[in-house]
Design a protein around this motif. Sequence first.
Motif, mmCIF file in Angstrom:
data_model
loop_
_atom_site.group_PDB
_atom_site.id
_atom_site.type_symbol
_atom_site.label_atom_id
_atom_site.label_comp_id
_atom_site.label_asym_id
_atom_site.label_seq_id
_atom_site.Cartn_x
_atom_site.Cartn_y
_atom_site.Cartn_z
ATOM 1 N N ASN A 41 0.823 -1.210 0.000
ATOM 2 C CA ASN A 41 0.000 0.000 0.000
ATOM 3 C C ASN A 41 0.858 1.261 0.000
ATOM 4 N N SER A 45 1.155 4.122 -3.199
ATOM 5 C CA SER A 45 0.867 5.546 -3.030
ATOM 6 C C SER A 45 1.702 6.387 -3.994
ATOM 7 N N PRO A 115 -3.486 3.347 -0.090
ATOM 8 C CA PRO A 115 -2.592 4.280 -0.770
ATOM 9 C C PRO A 115 -3.161 5.703 -0.835
#
Length: 119
Positions: A41, A45, A115
């Motif tokens: 995650n 991002s 994210p």
Amino acid sequence: MKSRPTVVVLAAGPGSRFHVGGHKLAQSLGGSTVLGCTLRNAVDSHLNVVAVVTPLLAAEAKHYVAPRDVVVLPEVGSDRTQPLSLGYSIAAGVSARPNASGWIVLPGDMPLVLPSTIQ
């Protein structure tokens, strides 16, 4: 070009409050591990990511981020001269990317932080 924030994923603690067997960050979750989901995650991002880990979790971290983005600290208590506190782990991650425009500290046991939330 302006520098971007860096996500510092903290995974160098002992996981001592978890009593089910093995390190809590190495536990299976959704086809990965707790740490793996957190790192995935963070990477998704599209920000820079640094993982601060112990030797036990270094290989897992390197599945998600480049080896240069993995800071390996000794296990808690393995070197009495080195204070391995949460602050020490944060400082190690920040020091790995001193030119970032900022740092987002994300505990390694937060696999459900999306994210979009990190962004």
